[in-house]
Design a protein around this motif. Structure first.
Motif, PDB file in Angstrom:
ATOM      1  N   ALA A 185       0.825  -1.206   0.000  1.00 19.60           N
ATOM      2  CA  ALA A 185       0.000   0.000   0.000  1.00 19.60           C
ATOM      3  C   ALA A 185       0.861   1.258   0.000  1.00 19.60           C
ATOM      4  O   ALA A 185       0.555   2.241  -0.683  1.00 19.60           O
ATOM      5  CB  ALA A 185      -0.929  -0.018   1.213  1.00 19.60           C
ATOM      6  N   SER A 186       1.958   1.219   0.746  1.00 20.06           N
ATOM      7  CA  SER A 186       2.857   2.384   0.786  1.00 20.06           C
ATOM      8  C   SER A 186       3.468   2.643  -0.580  1.00 20.06           C
ATOM      9  O   SER A 186       3.594   3.791  -1.020  1.00 20.06           O
ATOM     10  CB  SER A 186       3.958   2.155   1.824  1.00 20.06           C
ATOM     11  OG  SER A 186       3.409   2.030   3.110  1.00 20.06           O
ATOM     12  N   ARG A 187       3.837   1.539  -1.263  1.00 18.32           N
ATOM     13  CA  ARG A 187       4.417   1.710  -2.589  1.00 18.32           C
ATOM     14  C   ARG A 187       3.390   2.281  -3.564  1.00 18.32           C
ATOM     15  O   ARG A 187       3.705   3.160  -4.387  1.00 18.32           O
ATOM     16  CB  ARG A 187       4.928   0.360  -3.097  1.00 18.32           C
ATOM     17  CG  ARG A 187       5.559   0.426  -4.482  1.00 18.32           C
ATOM     18  CD  ARG A 187       6.182  -0.903  -4.856  1.00 18.32           C
ATOM     19  NE  ARG A 187       7.274  -1.233  -3.945  1.00 18.32           N
ATOM     20  CZ  ARG A 187       7.984  -2.359  -4.025  1.00 18.32           C
ATOM     21  NH1 ARG A 187       7.696  -3.251  -4.957  1.00 18.32           N
ATOM     22  NH2 ARG A 187       8.968  -2.589  -3.170  1.00 18.32           N
ATOM     23  N   VAL A 188       2.152   1.801  -3.487  1.00 16.58           N
ATOM     24  CA  VAL A 188       1.098   2.329  -4.354  1.00 16.58           C
ATOM     25  C   VAL A 188       0.862   3.808  -4.084  1.00 16.58           C
ATOM     26  O   VAL A 188       0.720   4.629  -5.013  1.00 16.58           O
ATOM     27  CB  VAL A 188      -0.206   1.533  -4.152  1.00 16.58           C
ATOM     28  CG1 VAL A 188      -1.367   2.207  -4.882  1.00 16.58           C
ATOM     29  CG2 VAL A 188      -0.038   0.101  -4.641  1.00 16.58           C
ATOM     30  N   GLU A 189       0.836   4.194  -2.804  1.00 19.17           N
ATOM     31  CA  GLU A 189       0.646   5.599  -2.456  1.00 19.17           C
ATOM     32  C   GLU A 189       1.791   6.462  -2.951  1.00 19.17           C
ATOM     33  O   GLU A 189       1.596   7.582  -3.418  1.00 19.17           O
ATOM     34  CB  GLU A 189       0.478   5.744  -0.940  1.00 19.17           C
ATOM     35  CG  GLU A 189      -0.822   5.193  -0.397  1.00 19.17           C
ATOM     36  CD  GLU A 189      -2.025   5.940  -0.953  1.00 19.17           C
ATOM     37  OE1 GLU A 189      -1.905   7.154  -1.187  1.00 19.17           O
ATOM     38  OE2 GLU A 189      -3.067   5.307  -1.161  1.00 19.17           O
ATOM     39  N   SER A 190       3.013   5.920  -2.839  1.00 14.25           N
ATOM     40  CA  SER A 190       4.183   6.685  -3.319  1.00 14.25           C
ATOM     41  C   SER A 190       4.091   6.912  -4.818  1.00 14.25           C
ATOM     42  O   SER A 190       4.363   8.021  -5.313  1.00 14.25           O
ATOM     43  CB  SER A 190       5.469   5.928  -2.973  1.00 14.25           C
ATOM     44  OG  SER A 190       5.613   5.792  -1.574  1.00 14.25           O
ATOM     45  N   ASN A 191       3.710   5.857  -5.564  1.00 16.80           N
ATOM     46  CA  ASN A 191       3.556   6.012  -7.015  1.00 16.80           C
ATOM     47  C   ASN A 191       2.460   7.024  -7.339  1.00 16.80           C
ATOM     48  O   ASN A 191       2.579   7.818  -8.279  1.00 16.80           O
ATOM     49  CB  ASN A 191       3.238   4.665  -7.658  1.00 16.80           C
ATOM     50  CG  ASN A 191       4.408   3.697  -7.578  1.00 16.80           C
ATOM     51  OD1 ASN A 191       5.560   4.117  -7.441  1.00 16.80           O
ATOM     52  ND2 ASN A 191       4.133   2.402  -7.641  1.00 16.80           N
ATOM     53  N   ARG A 192       1.380   6.993  -6.574  1.00 19.20           N
ATOM     54  CA  ARG A 192       0.292   7.932  -6.803  1.00 19.20           C
ATOM     55  C   ARG A 192       0.726   9.364  -6.531  1.00 19.20           C
ATOM     56  O   ARG A 192       0.364  10.308  -7.261  1.00 19.20           O
ATOM     57  CB  ARG A 192      -0.900   7.573  -5.898  1.00 19.20           C
ATOM     58  CG  ARG A 192      -2.109   8.481  -6.062  1.00 19.20           C
ATOM     59  CD  ARG A 192      -2.611   8.490  -7.470  1.00 19.20           C
ATOM     60  NE  ARG A 192      -3.790   9.340  -7.623  1.00 19.20           N
ATOM     61  CZ  ARG A 192      -4.241   9.787  -8.779  1.00 19.20           C
ATOM     62  NH1 ARG A 192      -3.623   9.458  -9.912  1.00 19.20           N
ATOM     63  NH2 ARG A 192      -5.313  10.547  -8.834  1.00 19.20           N
ATOM     64  N   ILE A 193       1.532   9.561  -5.502  1.00 12.41           N
ATOM     65  CA  ILE A 193       2.052  10.895  -5.182  1.00 12.41           C
ATOM     66  C   ILE A 193       2.919  11.411  -6.324  1.00 12.41           C
ATOM     67  O   ILE A 193       2.834  12.573  -6.727  1.00 12.41           O
ATOM     68  CB  ILE A 193       2.833  10.864  -3.856  1.00 12.41           C
ATOM     69  CG1 ILE A 193       1.870  10.655  -2.683  1.00 12.41           C
ATOM     70  CG2 ILE A 193       3.622  12.156  -3.673  1.00 12.41           C
ATOM     71  CD1 ILE A 193       2.559  10.470  -1.361  1.00 12.41           C
TER      72      ILE A 193
END
Length: 270
Positions: A52-60
């Protein structure tokens, strides 16, 4: 009678010389299984959190890139809005000078608008004489041949100070040889007349004629301005016959005559 089940784990060396037995009670087995399950659950939770953290980072990162694109578009739109404002101002100036901005009765005296078939009757002598190029009253600030202290060259024409947007008229009928922009003359027109005479009108804000256009005597061909090498709004009029420069005042119609009601009221000294 209650029977307690118990497991024993035997650890045997490869050479078989030593055997160790580890008794395992039911409680210990259950604790081991529970610990394993808890550990697996913890690993699963940790893996999900990292994903989830990686997905959020990509989204940012995607949002930051989109924001940068929007900022670039906003800057471009701001530049386009500024350019549109400039064009609207120029169009307003042109519209006021040529079309609905001025009623027919308020046109300057002796102006012959392009396409107007009603031309005042004149004698052949009046038509042949070069007319004063302005309808707005102005002041002659530099005469032909005058030379300032900082220059070795005499002035090539006549400078007439008038407000920006004043009407510039063709001094005689002819055909436009050049129409464009020059580092010195700014926006200018050069017209070829009869008998090898040419007239140049420099430092204009707007041009109404293009190269190849036929113009009538006293037709409005430009609006005065401050373009090119100029320190204040004025018209630079330059006359030549067969390539030789002439003093405009020696050819233009009498400044006090009926043909030049907008000639300068006075001339400033050199």
């Amino acid at each position: 009678m209650t029977v307690l089940r118990q497991w024993t784990v035997q650890l045997v060396r490869r050479d078989g010389r030593r055997v160790r037995s580890l008794p395992l009670g039911r409680a210990r087995v259950l604790l081991s299984v529970a610990g394993t399950i808890v550990g697996l659950c913890g690993l699963g939770f940790l893996g999900g959190f990292l994903t989830a953290s990686r997905v959020e980072s990509n989204r940012i990162l995607e949002l930051e890139a989109e924001l940068a694109t929007l900022e670039s578009e906003r800057e471009r739109m701001s530049q386009l809005a500024g350019r549109l404002n400039e064009l609207e101002q120029e169009f307003g100036l042109l519209q006021d000078a040529v079309t609905a901005g001025r009623p027919a009765e308020s046109l300057p005296v002796n102006v012959v608008p392009r396409g107007d078939m009603e031309v005042r009757s004149r004698t052949s002598a009046e038509t042949a004489t070069p007319a004063w190029p302005l309808t707005q009253r102005g002041f002659v600030t530099r005469h032909f041949g005058s030379r300032p202290d900082y220059s070795r060259d005499g002035h090539t024409g006549l400078d007439i100070a008038v407000p920006t947007g004043s009407y510039v008229r063709a001094i005689q009928a002819g055909r436009v040889e050049e129409a464009g922009e020059d580092p010195i003359y700014g926006k200018f027109l050069r017209i070829a007349h009869a008998d090898g005479l040419t007239s140049l009108y420099g430092h204009n804000a707007w041009l109404f004629a293009a190269a190849g256009d036929a113009v009538e005597r006293l037709e409005v061909i430009a609006l005065t301005g401050n373009t090119g090498r100029s320190s204040a709004p004025h018209l630079h009029l330059e006359l030549a016959r067969n390539g030789a420069l002439l003093d405009p005042l020696s050819l233009l119609a009498d400044l006090s005559g009926r043909d030049n009601t907008a000639a300068p009221a006075e001339r400033q000294p050199e």
